[in-house]
Design an enzyme around this catalytic site. Structure first.
Site, PDB file in Angstrom:
ATOM      1  N   LEU A  12       0.842  -1.203   0.000  1.00 21.07           N
ATOM      2  CA  LEU A  12       0.000   0.000   0.000  1.00 21.07           C
ATOM      3  C   LEU A  12       0.874   1.248   0.000  1.00 21.07           C
ATOM      4  CD1 LEU A  12      -2.909  -0.873   2.457  1.00 21.07           C
ATOM      5  CD2 LEU A  12      -2.564  -1.533   0.073  1.00 21.07           C
ATOM      6  N   ALA A  13       0.674   2.092  -0.988  1.00 17.96           N
ATOM      7  CA  ALA A  13       1.522   3.284  -1.114  1.00 17.96           C
ATOM      8  C   ALA A  13       0.740   4.461  -1.680  1.00 17.96           C
ATOM      9  CB  ALA A  13       2.709   2.968  -2.016  1.00 17.96           C
ATOM     10  N   ARG A  19       1.910  13.834   7.480  1.00 18.96           N
ATOM     11  CA  ARG A  19       2.766  14.114   8.627  1.00 18.96           C
ATOM     12  C   ARG A  19       4.223  14.359   8.228  1.00 18.96           C
ATOM     13  NH1 ARG A  19       0.312   8.927  11.774  1.00 18.96           N
ATOM     14  NH2 ARG A  19      -0.140   8.376   9.602  1.00 18.96           N
ATOM     15  N   THR A  85      -6.873   2.020   4.475  1.00 25.94           N
ATOM     16  CA  THR A  85      -6.105   0.834   4.072  1.00 25.94           C
ATOM     17  C   THR A  85      -7.016  -0.310   3.605  1.00 25.94           C
ATOM     18  OG1 THR A  85      -5.977   0.262   6.426  1.00 25.94           O
ATOM     19  CG2 THR A  85      -4.056   1.330   5.467  1.00 25.94           C
ATOM     20  N   ASN A 176       0.109  -3.630  15.950  1.00 28.63           N
ATOM     21  CA  ASN A 176      -0.040  -4.154  14.595  1.00 28.63           C
ATOM     22  C   ASN A 176       1.082  -3.602  13.723  1.00 28.63           C
ATOM     23  OD1 ASN A 176      -0.958  -4.931  12.029  1.00 28.63           O
ATOM     24  ND2 ASN A 176      -2.319  -3.147  11.879  1.00 28.63           N
TER      25      ASN A 176
END
Ligand code: UD1
Ligand code: CA
Length: 498
Positions: A12-13, A19, A85, A176
């Site tokens: 996942l990108a 931030r 996600t 996690n």
């Protein structure tokens, strides 16, 4: 044991990485010479999945290009809207259709993750026959991470995000990691049922755990052997921490392979660098890109080498080298700048405040002090005197200079290219050489010296210089008189009969 091959690894990108406060998408920030996405793909690729999938969204062109650079056959899925996600994974399962087999999901912002850790996760997942197996870790500071909630029997029950956790849940130190092995078919069904009623209004992939467990499927968690590997990078403070950790890992690997690192705290090595046995790396040294150092070399202190090759037994100190080749036993520095296309021959010496670009220096040749060498060939055992300038640029084009073997370039020579100095030829100090010097000749190209006697007395009368000159003249005259008198006395003595 042959490793089980996942049907897909999904990285996942798509996130923006708010931030990071950056114009560059988060996963393209680099550590140890590779983007975070590159690190993630290296780990994912280690599993040899049937499909390697990257989810891109924010800055998708750059992210896709970077993904393709690292993994040729990469499959790109676009997430138009950053819905979380879980949403990202749903985009993949909807785009690729059924994925029967093991599907691994990792996040593009965990650069320290190793392929073998993912492989262990997959093995454990298959051995347990789980619907999902989560890689977890116990960390001293769990803030920001999803917490692992276990039931009274100690089995994995659900994952609660930091923002949604109660105070009691926040106290849990098992987190996690963001790596999971799934049953692909069950995953595709479960991601359709992820709700958005949480603090961030997003579809959390983490909710799939409770969904699958609720369906009665076995779910499990595996503790990472090295919790340092699962560090996620959300801001630049974490990026620096991850870079330090990755660098420490690389330095340890090199030290265990027989390289001396004098000061690991101030030594930085990129992931594609290689270093030979018994080489010593001094403090304040940065080895970047595809730099390759031979055995028995000494690099540093204070070197920055990028895509540079250093052969065995060479020594380089306080130097900046970019796309340069340094031959065996050659010495460079202190304070040398080797720019692209510089090739230093075996045993050659490049000294203090010397800059070279697109230049070959022959075996045993010396360029010891204060010199610029651009677009040149210097023959073996030639000596280039202090302050020599290879004037390669006429304001419009670059030109080439050749200095022959065993040639001697006098100090403060300007070699105005295109020009050549033949084998064994000399140039006189202070010459501006504009014409070729044949082998064995000396090129003298400077004004002849003329001394104007008494100039200071005439033009600077009464000055300290005039006084000093007069005093010196008086002393010399006195010495000459005394000398003459002494000589006469000696003659007289010799003339006396004994
Ligand atoms: C996530 C996990 C958290 C875990 C932590 C580990 C969820 C809901 N939370 O939190 O449990 O402890 O990682 O580091 O999964 N991304 C997308 N599309 C999106 C959103 C994110 O592709 O819509 C990508 C991001 O680019 C990033 C990764 O997913 O690479 C993780 O997203 P991020 O926002 O960093 O999640 P965390 O808050 O760190
Ligand atoms: Ca993260």
């Amino acid at each position: 044991m042959s490793e089980p091959r996942p049907v897909a690894v999904i990285v996942l990108a798509a996130g923006e990485g708010t931030r990071m406060k950056s114009r560059i998408p988060k996963v393209l920030h680099t550590l140890c010479g590779r983007s975070m996405l590159g690190h993630a793909l290296a780990a994912a690729g280690g599993l040899e999945p049937q499909r390697l999938v990257v989810v891109a969204g924010h800055s998708r062109e750059e992210v896709s290009a970077e993904a393709a650079r690292h993994a040729a056959g990469v499959c790109l899925v676009v997430q138009e809207r950053l819905g979380g996600t879980g949403h990202a994974v749903r985009m993949v399962t909807e785009a690729l259709g059924d994925l029967p087999g093991v599907v691994v999901v990792t996040y593009g912002d965990m650069p320290l993750l190793r392929a073998q850790t993912l492989a262990a996760l997959v093995r454990e997942h298959q051995a347990a026959g789980n619907a999902v197996t989560v890689l977890t870790a116990r960390v001293p500071d769990p803030s920001g991470y999803g917490r692992i909630i276990r039931d009274d029997g100690g089995s994995l029950a659900e994952i609660v995000e930091d923002a949604d956790a109660t105070a009691a849940q926040r106290a849990i130190d098992e987190i996690n990691s963001g790596c999971y092995a799934f049953d692909g078919t069950l995953l595709a069904d479960a991601v359709k049922r992820v709700a958005t009623g949480n603090a961030q209004g997003q579809e959390y992939l983490t909710d799939v755990v409770a969904i699958l467990r609720g369906d009665g499927h076995p779910v499990g968690a595996v503790l990472a052997a090295d919790p340092g590997e699962i560090q996620g990078v959300n801001d630049r403070v974490q990026l620096a921490q991850a870079r330090r950790a990755y660098n420490d890992r690389l330095l340890e690997q090199w030290m265990r392979a027989g390289v001396t690192i004098v000061d690991p705290a101030s030594t930085w090595v990129d992931v594609d660098v290689t270093i030979g046995q018994d080489t010593e790396i001094g403090p304040g040294t940065q080895l970047q890109g595809h730099t390759a150092i031979g055995a028995g070399a000494r690099i540093g202190p204070g070197c920055q080498l990028t895509d540079t090759t250093v052969a065995d037994d060479a020594a380089v100190s306080h130097a900046v080298c970019v796309q340069a080749e340094i031959g065996p036993g050659a010495t460079v520095g202190p304070y040398a700048y080797l720019r692209p296309g510089t090739r230093i021959g075996p045993g050659a010496h490049i000294g203090c405040h010397v800059e070279l670009k697109n230049a070959a220096v022959g075996a045993g040749a010396k360029v010891p002090h204060l010199t610029y060498v651009g677009d040149a060939d210097i023959g073996e055992r030639a000596n280039v005197g202090a302050g020599t300038i290879f004037a390669n640029y006429d304001g419009a084009a670059k030109h080439h200079t050749t200095v022959g073997a065993h040639a001697f370039i006098g100090s403060d020579t300007v070699l105005v290219a295109p020009v050549s100095v033949g084998d064994g030829a000399y140039t006189a100090a202070g010459s501006a050489i504009t014409e070729d010097v044949p082998p064995g000749a000396i090129g003298i190209a400077r004004g002849r010296q003329h001394n104007s006697a008494g100039w200071v007395e005439r033009r600077r009368p009464g000055s300290r210089a005039a006084e000093a000159a007069r005093a010196r003249e008086a002393e010399e005259a006195e010495a000459a008189r005394a000398g003459a008198a002494g000589a006469r006395a000696a003659e007289d003595e010799e003339a006396q009969p004994r």
